[in-house]
Write an enzyme that holds these catalytic residues in place. Structure first.
Site: not given
Ligand code: THU
Length: 130
Positions: A43, A45, A54, A56, A87, A90
């Site tokens: 991920n 941010e 994310c 994925e 999420c 994704c």
């Molecule tokens: N996140 C992912 O990378 N994948 C997921 O399946 C759930 C959420 C990340 C997004 C964000 O950087 C952090 O997790 C908190 O939501």
């Protein structure tokens, strides 16, 4: 037989690279092509939170940008109590590439394998555009 252990290991390694200074929640993912090639991602941010990508989608987009369109499995790993759930955004991207096997995991080694139909029932697909 798909090498699930290698895929989960790649997702765990990618998780270490997470750029998540706002949530402090690290996620790693990896996809496998039919030939067994693995692409991984974390991920990423942003201070403008909604721009976050994310793990994925990072893994899938890395692979697609290297010319891959076909994937047999995706693994995702986080430090969660149980296996981490992708999420909704994704799930739609996973559906775009018809990835049939989705391996949810955590760093403790718990896993749950789900089908595309299970993670995104009644998906909006390219057939709906026809
Ligand atoms: N996140 C992912 O990378 N994948 C997921 O399946 C759930 C959420 C990340 C997004 C964000 O950087 C952090 O997790 C908190 O939501």
């Amino acid at each position: 037989m798909m090498d699930m252990e290698s895929l989960i290991r790649a997702a765990k390694e990618a998780r270490e690279k997470a750029y998540s200074p706002y949530s402090n929640f690290k996620v790693g993912a990896a996809v496998m092509t039919p030939s067994g090639k693995i692409y991984s991602g974390c991920n990423v941010e942003n201070v403008s939170y909604g721009l976050t990508n994310c793990a994925e989608r990072t893994a899938i987009y890395k692979a697609v940008s290297e010319g891959e369109h076909s994937f047999i499995a995706l693994a995702v790993v986080a430090d969660t109590e149980g296996p981490v759930a992708p999420c909704g955004a994704c799930r739609q991207v996973i559906a775009e590439f018809g990835i049939e096997q989705i391996i949810l995991g955590n760093i403790k080694g718990h896993t749950k394998i789900l089908s595309l139909e299970e993670i995104l029932p009644y998906a909006f697909t390219k057939n709906d555009l026809a």
